[in-house]
Design a protein around this motif. Structure first.
Motif, PDB file in Angstrom:
ATOM      1  N   THR A 242     -90.398  23.016  86.522  1.00  0.00           N
ATOM      2  CA  THR A 242     -91.714  23.527  86.166  1.00  0.00           C
ATOM      3  C   THR A 242     -91.769  23.658  84.649  1.00  0.00           C
ATOM      4  OG1 THR A 242     -93.369  25.229  86.645  1.00  0.00           O
ATOM      5  CG2 THR A 242     -91.087  25.972  86.380  1.00  0.00           C
ATOM      6  N   THR A 243     -92.870  24.186  84.127  1.00  0.00           N
ATOM      7  CA  THR A 243     -93.029  24.322  82.675  1.00  0.00           C
ATOM      8  C   THR A 243     -93.391  25.760  82.328  1.00  0.00           C
ATOM      9  OG1 THR A 243     -95.341  23.628  82.880  1.00  0.00           O
ATOM     10  CG2 THR A 243     -93.717  21.931  82.307  1.00  0.00           C
ATOM     11  N   PHE A 244     -93.054  26.146  81.097  1.00  0.00           N
ATOM     12  CA  PHE A 244     -93.275  27.521  80.661  1.00  0.00           C
ATOM     13  C   PHE A 244     -93.911  27.527  79.276  1.00  0.00           C
ATOM     14  CE2 PHE A 244     -89.699  27.643  83.601  1.00  0.00           C
ATOM     15  CZ  PHE A 244     -90.053  28.679  84.450  1.00  0.00           C
ATOM     16  N   LYS A 245     -94.766  28.507  79.069  1.00  0.00           N
ATOM     17  CA  LYS A 245     -95.426  28.702  77.773  1.00  0.00           C
ATOM     18  C   LYS A 245     -95.028  30.065  77.218  1.00  0.00           C
ATOM     19  CE  LYS A 245     -99.983  29.234  75.598  1.00  0.00           C
ATOM     20  NZ  LYS A 245    -101.447  29.303  75.840  1.00  0.00           N
ATOM     21  N   TYR A 246     -94.685  30.105  75.919  1.00  0.00           N
ATOM     22  CA  TYR A 246     -94.287  31.336  75.229  1.00  0.00           C
ATOM     23  C   TYR A 246     -95.431  31.796  74.323  1.00  0.00           C
ATOM     24  CZ  TYR A 246     -89.333  30.670  76.513  1.00  0.00           C
ATOM     25  OH  TYR A 246     -88.150  30.543  77.178  1.00  0.00           O
ATOM     26  N   SER A 247     -95.680  33.094  74.317  1.00  0.00           N
ATOM     27  CA  SER A 247     -96.765  33.619  73.478  1.00  0.00           C
ATOM     28  C   SER A 247     -96.548  35.104  73.206  1.00  0.00           C
ATOM     29  CB  SER A 247     -98.126  33.413  74.169  1.00  0.00           C
ATOM     30  OG  SER A 247     -98.187  34.144  75.383  1.00  0.00           O
ATOM     31  N   ASN A 248     -97.358  35.620  72.262  1.00  0.00           N
ATOM     32  CA  ASN A 248     -97.501  37.054  72.039  1.00  0.00           C
ATOM     33  C   ASN A 248     -96.188  37.768  71.714  1.00  0.00           C
ATOM     34  OD1 ASN A 248     -98.948  39.482  71.828  1.00  0.00           O
ATOM     35  ND2 ASN A 248     -98.572  39.995  73.985  1.00  0.00           N
ATOM     36  N   ILE A 249     -95.496  37.311  70.686  1.00  0.00           N
ATOM     37  CA  ILE A 249     -94.289  38.012  70.266  1.00  0.00           C
ATOM     38  C   ILE A 249     -94.672  39.318  69.571  1.00  0.00           C
ATOM     39  CG2 ILE A 249     -94.134  36.772  68.050  1.00  0.00           C
ATOM     40  CD1 ILE A 249     -91.068  36.925  68.350  1.00  0.00           C
ATOM     41  N   GLN A 250     -93.974  40.371  69.908  1.00  0.00           N
ATOM     42  CA  GLN A 250     -94.201  41.690  69.319  1.00  0.00           C
ATOM     43  C   GLN A 250     -92.843  42.323  69.002  1.00  0.00           C
ATOM     44  OE1 GLN A 250     -97.265  43.077  68.771  1.00  0.00           O
ATOM     45  NE2 GLN A 250     -98.381  41.352  69.715  1.00  0.00           N
ATOM     46  N   VAL A 251     -92.831  43.210  68.033  1.00  0.00           N
ATOM     47  CA  VAL A 251     -91.598  43.926  67.707  1.00  0.00           C
ATOM     48  C   VAL A 251     -91.910  45.409  67.542  1.00  0.00           C
ATOM     49  CG1 VAL A 251     -91.811  43.523  65.206  1.00  0.00           C
ATOM     50  CG2 VAL A 251     -89.567  44.015  66.215  1.00  0.00           C
ATOM     51  N   GLN A 252     -91.035  46.214  68.078  1.00  0.00           N
ATOM     52  CA  GLN A 252     -91.167  47.664  67.936  1.00  0.00           C
ATOM     53  C   GLN A 252     -89.893  48.200  67.307  1.00  0.00           C
ATOM     54  OE1 GLN A 252     -92.056  49.796  71.538  1.00  0.00           O
ATOM     55  NE2 GLN A 252     -91.883  51.808  70.575  1.00  0.00           N
ATOM     56  N   LYS A 253     -90.051  48.938  66.218  1.00  0.00           N
ATOM     57  CA  LYS A 253     -88.906  49.514  65.526  1.00  0.00           C
ATOM     58  C   LYS A 253     -88.527  50.830  66.177  1.00  0.00           C
ATOM     59  CE  LYS A 253     -87.191  50.474  60.860  1.00  0.00           C
ATOM     60  NZ  LYS A 253     -87.534  50.447  59.401  1.00  0.00           N
ATOM     61  N   SER A 254     -87.232  51.029  66.372  1.00  0.00           N
ATOM     62  CA  SER A 254     -86.746  52.268  66.978  1.00  0.00           C
ATOM     63  C   SER A 254     -86.512  53.323  65.910  1.00  0.00           C
ATOM     64  CB  SER A 254     -85.445  52.007  67.743  1.00  0.00           C
ATOM     65  OG  SER A 254     -85.618  51.017  68.730  1.00  0.00           O
ATOM     66  N   ASN A 255     -86.388  54.541  66.356  1.00  0.00           N
ATOM     67  CA  ASN A 255     -86.103  55.651  65.437  1.00  0.00           C
ATOM     68  C   ASN A 255     -84.612  55.946  65.408  1.00  0.00           C
ATOM     69  OD1 ASN A 255     -88.853  56.137  64.757  1.00  0.00           O
ATOM     70  ND2 ASN A 255     -89.119  57.183  66.744  1.00  0.00           N
ATOM     71  N   ALA A 256     -83.846  54.912  65.165  1.00  0.00           N
ATOM     72  CA  ALA A 256     -82.399  55.088  65.097  1.00  0.00           C
ATOM     73  C   ALA A 256     -82.016  55.851  63.839  1.00  0.00           C
ATOM     74  CB  ALA A 256     -81.708  53.731  65.105  1.00  0.00           C
ATOM     75  N   GLY A 257     -80.992  56.646  63.954  1.00  0.00           N
ATOM     76  CA  GLY A 257     -80.542  57.413  62.811  1.00  0.00           C
ATOM     77  C   GLY A 257     -79.840  56.548  61.783  1.00  0.00           C
ATOM     78  N   VAL A 258     -79.460  57.173  60.683  1.00  0.00           N
ATOM     79  CA  VAL A 258     -78.736  56.484  59.617  1.00  0.00           C
ATOM     80  C   VAL A 258     -77.294  56.260  60.051  1.00  0.00           C
ATOM     81  CG1 VAL A 258     -77.984  56.662  57.208  1.00  0.00           C
ATOM     82  CG2 VAL A 258     -80.230  57.527  57.888  1.00  0.00           C
ATOM     83  N   TYR A 259     -76.760  55.127  59.680  1.00  0.00           N
ATOM     84  CA  TYR A 259     -75.367  54.816  60.007  1.00  0.00           C
ATOM     85  C   TYR A 259     -74.438  55.802  59.321  1.00  0.00           C
ATOM     86  CZ  TYR A 259     -71.032  52.119  60.463  1.00  0.00           C
ATOM     87  OH  TYR A 259     -69.742  51.697  60.757  1.00  0.00           O
ATOM     88  N   GLN A 260     -73.574  56.420  60.120  1.00  0.00           N
ATOM     89  CA  GLN A 260     -72.621  57.389  59.581  1.00  0.00           C
ATOM     90  C   GLN A 260     -71.208  56.857  59.789  1.00  0.00           C
ATOM     91  OE1 GLN A 260     -73.307  60.039  57.880  1.00  0.00           O
ATOM     92  NE2 GLN A 260     -75.520  60.150  58.230  1.00  0.00           N
ATOM     93  N   PRO A 261     -70.484  56.592  58.696  1.00  0.00           N
ATOM     94  CA  PRO A 261     -69.094  56.167  58.854  1.00  0.00           C
ATOM     95  C   PRO A 261     -68.282  57.238  59.575  1.00  0.00           C
ATOM     96  CG  PRO A 261     -69.854  55.828  56.608  1.00  0.00           C
ATOM     97  CD  PRO A 261     -70.903  56.638  57.294  1.00  0.00           C
ATOM     98  N   THR A 262     -67.340  56.807  60.364  1.00  0.00           N
ATOM     99  CA  THR A 262     -66.457  57.732  61.064  1.00  0.00           C
ATOM    100  C   THR A 262     -65.518  58.394  60.061  1.00  0.00           C
ATOM    101  OG1 THR A 262     -66.571  56.459  63.107  1.00  0.00           O
ATOM    102  CG2 THR A 262     -64.677  57.914  62.843  1.00  0.00           C
ATOM    103  N   ILE A 263     -65.314  59.692  60.227  1.00  0.00           N
ATOM    104  CA  ILE A 263     -64.422  60.434  59.349  1.00  0.00           C
ATOM    105  C   ILE A 263     -63.469  61.263  60.207  1.00  0.00           C
ATOM    106  CG2 ILE A 263     -66.044  60.562  57.424  1.00  0.00           C
ATOM    107  CD1 ILE A 263     -66.726  63.405  58.312  1.00  0.00           C
ATOM    108  N   GLY A 264     -62.451  61.817  59.574  1.00  0.00           N
ATOM    109  CA  GLY A 264     -61.541  62.707  60.272  1.00  0.00           C
ATOM    110  C   GLY A 264     -60.193  62.072  60.529  1.00  0.00           C
ATOM    111  N   GLN A 265     -59.410  62.737  61.378  1.00  0.00           N
ATOM    112  CA  GLN A 265     -58.067  62.297  61.685  1.00  0.00           C
ATOM    113  C   GLN A 265     -57.844  62.330  63.196  1.00  0.00           C
ATOM    114  OE1 GLN A 265     -55.662  65.115  59.362  1.00  0.00           O
ATOM    115  NE2 GLN A 265     -55.071  63.412  58.028  1.00  0.00           N
ATOM    116  N   THR A 266     -56.814  61.604  63.596  1.00  0.00           N
ATOM    117  CA  THR A 266     -56.375  61.683  64.979  1.00  0.00           C
ATOM    118  C   THR A 266     -55.584  62.967  65.193  1.00  0.00           C
ATOM    119  OG1 THR A 266     -54.229  60.617  64.614  1.00  0.00           O
ATOM    120  CG2 THR A 266     -56.127  59.171  64.966  1.00  0.00           C
ATOM    121  N   THR A 267     -55.247  63.242  66.422  1.00  0.00           N
ATOM    122  CA  THR A 267     -54.270  64.288  66.712  1.00  0.00           C
ATOM    123  C   THR A 267     -52.872  63.745  66.400  1.00  0.00           C
ATOM    124  OG1 THR A 267     -54.029  63.521  68.981  1.00  0.00           O
ATOM    125  CG2 THR A 267     -55.717  65.196  68.547  1.00  0.00           C
ATOM    126  N   PRO A 268     -51.868  64.602  66.310  1.00  0.00           N
ATOM    127  CA  PRO A 268     -50.493  64.084  66.195  1.00  0.00           C
ATOM    128  C   PRO A 268     -50.135  63.294  67.449  1.00  0.00           C
ATOM    129  CG  PRO A 268     -50.572  66.436  65.707  1.00  0.00           C
ATOM    130  CD  PRO A 268     -51.904  66.081  66.286  1.00  0.00           C
TER     131      PRO A 268
END
Length: 868
Positions: free
Chosen positions: A662-688
């Motif tokens: 069969t055949t398909f037609k593509y249309s109506n592309i839309q984008v929605q931006k999320s409210n993701a937070g700022v990237y936070q690098p991991t900090i801290g230490q492991t346990t012994p």
């Protein structure tokens, strides 16, 4: 009995090559930096909390000998599976069974032969990937297997001629990552530990092992080194393995070859740095079979399980076993490391199993005979070893569905689907049976009859194999069609006489095979010699199409083949790639040809016009004297469609391409931006580093208990045969302290700083990488007359001068009725829009303009939108 050890077992402290390694040629060799200590398990890791608690309770009861027994293989062919570790009978745990393969149970009977990973990837169907993994897991559990050795993301598919590409999924890291994750989740939901392999850079068969290469006449002293830069490692080869970790995979297998001149199974940068630290992997790493090259050094580098246990097959000599016991007792391997090794194995076990009460192993890899020696190599313990348990259930239906939906319709000028053709002529050896039976070639190491899987350890025995000839003949008889077949490629006059008749629809079946490097078939030492069709398949196609104006071509292959000489012939009305479909081969291709299944497969790789067009290629000749062959991944992230796009080269069929009825037609592309937070690098230490028990220093407590049970020839034990440690080890360097030859920090058990890119408690890397930044939608309308499945693909341009033109980032599979419209929804995470910063050692979103595209393939992207 004899416990001996090569010197390297304890004396080798070189876990990464020195900064200025010995030059075996004039070139300066690449270098893999040391990373120590080996990270220990995190009790709060997401998805592992309960398993950690149960494992800790179990491991806390174990003796040192039991921990060594759990981490050391019992030796090649010592028991029933392709690999086993020692049992812990005191605590009710039988020997754990590690067994091939990624498409079914190797060497057994009454099991299924599934489609290859590559064919499954062509479905672009997450549900089918999961169901295949679950079915394989069910069958493995039914045989008593505890760890199934798959799925595969190494090889990724850097070179199209590489022998084992078919075991994996695709040279695209996102498609492979999805295949890995879904397969792992399915397998482990069925109660069997999955094993992500081969970690990492294992992209060809040539020179992967010294002994194998020498057997082929190559004079090398070390295995191939895959030389990969930091950005390429992260953005390409590590990507799908990160998805495996995020999916909760229980085990990894390190690979044979070196990476930047350090062996994969003692490469601390790979195992300690990338896998266990950055990705936060909580399971265990096992060696590939004979890929371990050192003892204490491998433990410090992050290896957790030695497979199959002996240094070389059937030697009875081990880097671990006795020597690991001694290494812990003398402090070379710290107590926390052996505890962590045992913890990782048991946590992976308890993640998929709730109890140590296991069904027995009911098969033997070494024979299909019902009775035989349980200790195969030693010829001891004659008993029933095969119970011929049928584990197939109704999986044939799933296999047929995957193989049909993984078939890619590359070309169709209107001859398909077939509708009761008046006269059907089927031509070619690939349509028929192997005259000696489908399992007559060991590990499928030949190309006789129809091709439904490649060769090597990634195979399974067929319970049966439906050939295209048998299935198509049955359908033709049902329809009242005339049917004839010629099941050879070399009957030119008879073929011409047949297909030149009126009203003929001719279907030509051709193939190209490959596999693992220990099998050399017709000069193909695992890797393919070329990209042409086998057994003069190209001549067969050209001849038949010159005699018949309605010629359909079906290709079974382990990857792309060169079809430029004939694909555009007007007499060739359709071309289908059917991959490696498994046991239901004939039924699945018949379903597609006759329209019972509307084709929806998409090519998981690019079909280039020339071999040179792919850029990277197999290294067939050593290039470093008799030292380690050096394979430089100079193309970086530009493989397959990314390379063709960069070179602006025309292709025959692009990545992601596939037609429908069969055949398909593509249309109506839309984008929605999320409210993701700022990237936070991991900090801290492991346990012994935690430890779970003190050990007696009295070597008498570790002597072989000869009065309790007999010694089995070539079996690997944790015991000592003398209280003289030097003689027990067989190592003239015994007595040196760890500080004298182990790298700095290798035995450090203090808290360690967390990498900024790591996940702290989230396996897979910094959890902010998986925040959804954008959701992209598009409308897909079925403009044809029959129902069909469409595969919308979401690509992104990262915008930088060193970035690929586009990269796949998401896809969907939508079943749409005629005239109906469905919405495709794809998501873009922070990782999807990031590059790896080699200075910052973290993921960053660049300031370049980002574009999103939705379309039918990598080169058919009709919809685009700016990500702002």
């Amino acid at each position: 009995m004899k416990f001996s050890i090569v010197v390297a077992a304890l004396a080798s402290g070189a876990l990464a090559t020195p900064k200025y390694p010995q030059k075996l040629s004039k070139r300066t060799l690449e270098y893999s930096p040391p990373v120590y200590p080996s990270p220990w398990m995190n009790p709060e890791a997401d998805g592992w909390e309960a398993a950690y608690t149960q494992a800790r309770e179990f491991v806390s009861q174990m003796t040192l000998l039991e921990k060594v027994n759990l981490t050391t293989g019992t030796g090649w062919a010592s028991e029933q599976c392709v690999g086993q570790v020692g049992a812990i009978p005191r605590l009710g745990l039988r020997s754990l069974c590690m067994h091939d393969s990624p498409l079914g149970i190797r060497g057994s009977d009454y099991n299924s032969a599934f489609p290859s990973g590559q064919t499954t990837a062509a479905t672009f169907d997450r549900g089918l990937m999961y169901r295949r993994g679950y079915a394989i897991g069910q069958e493995a559990r039914g045989k008593g297997i505890n760890v199934i050795l798959g799925p595969v993301a190494g090889p990724l598919g850097r070179m199209p001629a590489a022998g084992r590409n078919w075991e994996g999924f695709s040279p695209d890291p996102v498609l492979t990552g999805v295949g890995m994750a879904e397969t792992i989740k399915g397998t482990q939901d069925a109660g069997v530990i999955a094993c992500a392999k081969h970690f990492i850079g294992n992209e060809q068969e040539h020179f992967r092992q010294v002994g194998e290469a020498r057997g082929y006449g190559f004079n090398i002293s070390e295995t191939l080194s895959s030389n990969i830069d930091d950005r390429t490692m992260h953005e390409l080869y590590l990507w799908p393995f990160a998805d495996a970790v995020r999916a909760g995979v229980g085990s990894f297998m390190c690979s044979y070859q070196q990476v930047n001149n350090s062996y994969g199974c003692q490469n601390s940068k790979l195992m300690n740095g990338l896998l266990k630290d950055e990705l936060g992997f909580q399971g265990f790493v096992m060696s590939d079979w004979q890929a371990q090259h050192t003892g204490a050094a491998a433990a410090a580098s992050g290896l957790d399980m030695s497979m199959p246990g002996d240094t070389e097959f059937n030697t009875g000599v081990s880097f671990w076993g006795t020597n690991l016991t001694l290494a812990v007792l003398n402090g070379t391997v710290p107590a926390y490391r052996i505890d962590d090794m045992a913890m990782r194995i048991m946590a992976a076990f308890f993640k998929v199993q709730k109890s140590v009460e296991l069904d027995p192993i009911n098969f033997s890899f070494w024979t299909l005979d019902t009775y035989g020696p349980i200790h195969w190599a030693a010829g001891e313990g004659y008993q029933q070893i095969n119970y011929h348990v049928d584990v197939r259930a109704d999986h044939a239906n799933l296999i047929r569905e995957i193989a049909a939906k993984g078939t890619v319709l590359l070309k169709n000028t209107g001859s398909l689907p077939l509708n009761k053709p008046k006269f059907l002529a089927v031509i070619g050896e690939d349509a028929g049976p192997n005259p000696n039976g489908p399992n007559s070639c060991a590990d499928r190491g030949c190309d006789n009859g129809t091709l439904a899987m490649g060769w090597g350890s990634g195979t399974a025995n067929y319970p049966y194999l439906i050939t295209p000839d048998a299935a198509l003949q049955a359908r033709a008889i049902k329809d009242g069609s005339r049917y004839e077949s010629i099941l050879t490629n070399y009957a030119a006059s008879q073929t011409k006489a047949l297909v030149s008749q009126d009203n003929v629809t001719a279907i030509v079946f051709v193939n190209a095979d490959s596999g693992e490097g220990y099998i050399n078939f017709d000069g193909n030492m695992g890797d393919r010699k070329n990209l042409t069709l086998w057994r003069d398949g190209d001549a067969l196609v050209k001849n038949v199409s010159s005699w018949c104006s309605n010629t359909i071509v079906v290709i079974h292959s382990t990857g792309p083949v060169l079809i430029g000489e004939w694909y555009d012939s007007p007499n060739i009305t359709a071309i289908l790639w059917a991959g490696l479909p498994g046991q239901e081969s004939g039924n699945s291709i018949t379903d597609v040809l006759y329209g019972k299944v509307n084709p929806s497969g998409r090519s998981p790789f690019t079909w280039g016009a020339t071999r040179e067009g792919y850029g990277a290629d197999v290294l067939y000749t050593p290039n470093n004297g008799n030292g380690a062959p050096q394979q430089d991944f100079t193309e970086g992230v530009f493989i397959d469609y990314r390379y063709f796009d960069k070179a602006n080269t025309s292709v025959i069929y692009e990545f992601g391409h596939g037609l429908s009825y069969t055949t398909f037609k593509y249309s109506n592309i839309q984008v929605q931006k999320s409210n993701a937070g700022v990237y936070q690098p991991t900090i801290g230490q492991t346990t012994p580093a935690p430890t779970f028990g003190n050990y007696s220093a009295d070597l008498n407590d570790y002597l072989f208990p000869s009065e309790e049970f007999p010694y089995v020839y070539q079996y690997i034990y944790p015991y000592l045969n003398t209280t003289d440690p030097r003689n027990a080890s067989g190592d003239p360097h015994f007595g040196q302290t760890a500080e004298e030859f182990m790298p700095p920090h290798a035995i450090d058990d203090s808290p360690q700083p967390l990498l900024r890119s790591s996940g702290k408690n989230a396996p897979g890397g910094n959890p902010a990488l998986y925040d959804v930044l954008y959701t992209v939608t598009a409308d897909i309308t079925n403009t044809g007359s029959i129902v069909g499945d469409e595969v919308p693909q979401l690509y992104v341009s990262l915008g930088g001068p060193d970035d690929p033109k586009v990269v796949l980032r998401d896809f969907g599979k939508l079943r749409i009725e005629p005239g109906q419209t469905a919405q495709f929804k794809g998501v873009l995470t922070r990782r999807d829009l990031s590059n790896w910063d080699v200075v910052l050692q973290d993921w960053v979103v660049s300031n370049y303009t980002k574009m999103a595209y939705v379309g039918k393939s990598s080169r058919d992207l009709g919809l685009s939108i700016v990500l702002s």
